[in-house]
Design a protein around this motif. Sequence first.
Motif, PDB file in Angstrom:
ATOM      1  N   TRP A 222      19.488 -41.309  15.290  1.00  0.00           N
ATOM      2  CA  TRP A 222      19.973 -42.566  15.850  1.00  0.00           C
ATOM      3  C   TRP A 222      20.316 -42.320  17.313  1.00  0.00           C
ATOM      4  CZ3 TRP A 222      23.977 -44.895  18.372  1.00  0.00           C
ATOM      5  CH2 TRP A 222      23.951 -46.296  18.393  1.00  0.00           C
ATOM      6  N   VAL A 223      19.836 -43.218  18.193  1.00  0.00           N
ATOM      7  CA  VAL A 223      20.018 -43.044  19.630  1.00  0.00           C
ATOM      8  C   VAL A 223      20.780 -44.225  20.216  1.00  0.00           C
ATOM      9  CG1 VAL A 223      18.854 -42.785  21.853  1.00  0.00           C
ATOM     10  CG2 VAL A 223      17.889 -41.692  19.816  1.00  0.00           C
ATOM     11  N   ALA A 224      21.842 -43.930  20.943  1.00  0.00           N
ATOM     12  CA  ALA A 224      22.662 -44.941  21.621  1.00  0.00           C
ATOM     13  C   ALA A 224      22.142 -45.130  23.042  1.00  0.00           C
ATOM     14  CB  ALA A 224      24.122 -44.486  21.661  1.00  0.00           C
TER      15      ALA A 224
ATOM     16  N   GLY B  22      13.706 -42.804  13.202  1.00  0.00           N
ATOM     17  CA  GLY B  22      14.832 -43.014  14.105  1.00  0.00           C
ATOM     18  C   GLY B  22      15.005 -44.469  14.480  1.00  0.00           C
ATOM     19  N   VAL B  23      16.173 -44.777  15.016  1.00  0.00           N
ATOM     20  CA  VAL B  23      16.476 -46.100  15.572  1.00  0.00           C
ATOM     21  C   VAL B  23      17.113 -45.892  16.939  1.00  0.00           C
ATOM     22  CG1 VAL B  23      18.067 -48.074  15.397  1.00  0.00           C
ATOM     23  CG2 VAL B  23      16.657 -47.431  13.434  1.00  0.00           C
ATOM     24  N   HIS B  24      16.711 -46.731  17.881  1.00  0.00           N
ATOM     25  CA  HIS B  24      17.205 -46.678  19.260  1.00  0.00           C
ATOM     26  C   HIS B  24      17.783 -48.061  19.569  1.00  0.00           C
ATOM     27  CE1 HIS B  24      16.177 -45.068  23.570  1.00  0.00           C
ATOM     28  NE2 HIS B  24      17.202 -45.898  23.627  1.00  0.00           N
ATOM     29  N   SER B  25      19.106 -48.154  19.795  1.00  0.00           N
ATOM     30  CA  SER B  25      19.756 -49.452  19.987  1.00  0.00           C
ATOM     31  C   SER B  25      20.729 -49.418  21.154  1.00  0.00           C
ATOM     32  CB  SER B  25      20.514 -49.868  18.713  1.00  0.00           C
ATOM     33  OG  SER B  25      19.628 -50.122  17.649  1.00  0.00           O
ATOM     34  N   HIS B  26      21.003 -50.584  21.702  1.00  0.00           N
ATOM     35  CA  HIS B  26      21.957 -50.697  22.801  1.00  0.00           C
ATOM     36  C   HIS B  26      23.369 -50.398  22.302  1.00  0.00           C
ATOM     37  CE1 HIS B  26      19.121 -53.620  25.152  1.00  0.00           C
ATOM     38  NE2 HIS B  26      18.647 -52.396  25.056  1.00  0.00           N
ATOM     39  N   ALA B  27      24.096 -49.616  23.079  1.00  0.00           N
ATOM     40  CA  ALA B  27      25.434 -49.183  22.673  1.00  0.00           C
ATOM     41  C   ALA B  27      26.325 -48.998  23.898  1.00  0.00           C
ATOM     42  CB  ALA B  27      25.347 -47.876  21.881  1.00  0.00           C
TER      43      ALA B  27
ATOM     44  N   MET C 207      20.543 -34.771  10.449  1.00  0.00           N
ATOM     45  CA  MET C 207      20.764 -36.031  11.157  1.00  0.00           C
ATOM     46  C   MET C 207      21.104 -35.748  12.606  1.00  0.00           C
ATOM     47  SD  MET C 207      20.842 -39.276  10.969  1.00  0.00           S
ATOM     48  CE  MET C 207      20.960 -40.196  12.484  1.00  0.00           C
ATOM     49  N   GLU C 208      20.372 -36.374  13.532  1.00  0.00           N
ATOM     50  CA  GLU C 208      20.595 -36.186  14.958  1.00  0.00           C
ATOM     51  C   GLU C 208      21.108 -37.471  15.592  1.00  0.00           C
ATOM     52  OE1 GLU C 208      16.999 -34.823  16.725  1.00  0.00           O
ATOM     53  OE2 GLU C 208      17.045 -32.881  15.708  1.00  0.00           O
ATOM     54  N   LEU C 209      22.081 -37.314  16.481  1.00  0.00           N
ATOM     55  CA  LEU C 209      22.641 -38.441  17.218  1.00  0.00           C
ATOM     56  C   LEU C 209      22.438 -38.201  18.703  1.00  0.00           C
ATOM     57  CD1 LEU C 209      25.897 -38.801  15.128  1.00  0.00           C
ATOM     58  CD2 LEU C 209      23.998 -40.413  15.152  1.00  0.00           C
ATOM     59  N   GLY C 210      21.791 -39.151  19.368  1.00  0.00           N
ATOM     60  CA  GLY C 210      21.466 -38.958  20.773  1.00  0.00           C
ATOM     61  C   GLY C 210      21.938 -40.100  21.644  1.00  0.00           C
ATOM     62  N   ILE C 211      21.651 -39.969  22.934  1.00  0.00           N
ATOM     63  CA  ILE C 211      21.871 -41.054  23.887  1.00  0.00           C
ATOM     64  C   ILE C 211      20.553 -41.332  24.595  1.00  0.00           C
ATOM     65  CG2 ILE C 211      24.329 -40.617  24.249  1.00  0.00           C
ATOM     66  CD1 ILE C 211      23.550 -39.315  26.941  1.00  0.00           C
ATOM     67  N   GLY C 212      20.408 -42.568  25.051  1.00  0.00           N
ATOM     68  CA  GLY C 212      19.211 -42.949  25.787  1.00  0.00           C
ATOM     69  C   GLY C 212      19.564 -43.705  27.049  1.00  0.00           C
ATOM     70  N   MET C 213      18.685 -43.611  28.039  1.00  0.00           N
ATOM     71  CA  MET C 213      18.859 -44.333  29.303  1.00  0.00           C
ATOM     72  C   MET C 213      17.508 -44.753  29.843  1.00  0.00           C
ATOM     73  SD  MET C 213      21.645 -42.023  31.395  1.00  0.00           S
ATOM     74  CE  MET C 213      23.162 -41.431  30.638  1.00  0.00           C
ATOM     75  N   PHE C 214      17.522 -45.813  30.669  1.00  0.00           N
ATOM     76  CA  PHE C 214      16.367 -46.195  31.472  1.00  0.00           C
ATOM     77  C   PHE C 214      16.606 -45.898  32.953  1.00  0.00           C
ATOM     78  CE2 PHE C 214      14.658 -49.738  28.457  1.00  0.00           C
ATOM     79  CZ  PHE C 214      14.153 -48.767  27.617  1.00  0.00           C
ATOM     80  N   GLY C 215      17.806 -45.443  33.275  1.00  0.00           N
ATOM     81  CA  GLY C 215      18.138 -45.238  34.680  1.00  0.00           C
ATOM     82  C   GLY C 215      18.371 -46.551  35.407  1.00  0.00           C
ATOM     83  N   ASP C 216      19.009 -47.525  34.701  1.00  0.00           N
ATOM     84  CA  ASP C 216      19.316 -48.815  35.328  1.00  0.00           C
ATOM     85  C   ASP C 216      20.146 -48.600  36.595  1.00  0.00           C
ATOM     86  OD1 ASP C 216      18.592 -49.314  32.609  1.00  0.00           O
ATOM     87  OD2 ASP C 216      19.478 -51.302  32.765  1.00  0.00           O
ATOM     88  N   LEU C 217      19.798 -49.323  37.634  1.00  0.00           N
ATOM     89  CA  LEU C 217      20.532 -49.247  38.886  1.00  0.00           C
ATOM     90  C   LEU C 217      21.687 -50.254  38.885  1.00  0.00           C
ATOM     91  CD1 LEU C 217      17.451 -49.068  41.273  1.00  0.00           C
ATOM     92  CD2 LEU C 217      19.022 -47.191  40.742  1.00  0.00           C
TER      93      LEU C 217
END
Length: 344
Positions: free
Chosen positions: A308-310, A231-236, A1-11
């Motif tokens: 799962w990605v935050a 996987g699932v990618h959700s806002h956190a 099981m992997e736990l990650g973080i995600g970004m779009f580079g919001d300004l």
Amino acid sequence: MELGIGMFGDLTYNNAEGKFQSAKERLSQMIEQVKLADELGIDSFVLGEHHRPDYSVSTPEIVLSALSTVTKNIKLASGVTVLSSADPVKAFQDYTTLDLLSNGRAELIAGRGSFTESFPIFGQNLNDYNELFEEKLNLLLQLRDKEVISWRGKFRTALNAQTIYPRPEQPLNVWIAVGGTPESVYRAARLGVPIIFAIIGGSPKQFTPLIEFYKEQYEKYGHDISKMQIGVHSHAFVVENKDNLTENYFPYYAAQMNRIGRQRGWSPYSQMQFLGGMSPEGALYMGESDMVADKIINTIEMFGLTRWVAHIDVGGPNHKDLMKAIELYGTKVVPQVKKALKKD
């Protein structure tokens, strides 16, 4: 099981000055943030591609390459590469190079793209939205699987007994990202490609039929179940005191949802929606660490996930708050989730 973080580079938007922060500043902050995530043992970092004034990243492969030089273990993935408007040959070269630079940590997560700004920029017709993705994904997977390739399609020049360099030392890990259409889920299952669902609204439970559909079709097409990845990618967003979310983070989050919503005909985003999303049945994984960890555990167990990605920078929260959210996620949420799953 992997736990990650995600970004779009919001300004971050400065209301007093009436403008966004510079892309240069945001990219510098992102390097510091992902370096921290790597040091805390977070498994993966997923970075989106956009071509808009409110985001800083149009070329994830370039930013991920920079990050490969300041990190050691964290996986580095696009999230997503808008493959419909990209050249699969160039994308394959870019992510193969990143994989070599990062000692095997690169992943390409391909998607059709929920934003369409890239299509006119790169000379693609939106009327070909589905056909473009189907053809380009086919080419990308052939490039992954074959050293010498002959290929002919509708939207780009043919390849005749061609080898694309550099060559990877291991097969490039390619995922498909989906928003919830059965056709996209079926495509990923038929091809035997790992799938990641963007669940950013409503109730995650609503995705159960789609995830079960993927599992059924994956097995039906003879793929090895032991290699199936979902996987699932959700806002956190993780905070020490959940009461601070509505006061300090909600304005950032709502502003970004409204910027997108005005273009798509959505109603203004309300605080009631925000609080509803944070409920046990909602799709926002926000609040204090115990609260977020419990919700992630429930989602992983409900779907049988492998990742799962935050997604943590929606609306461009300030650098200090993002660093704290990553710290809490890495030191409290991730260990708690992994401990609970190990017991199970």
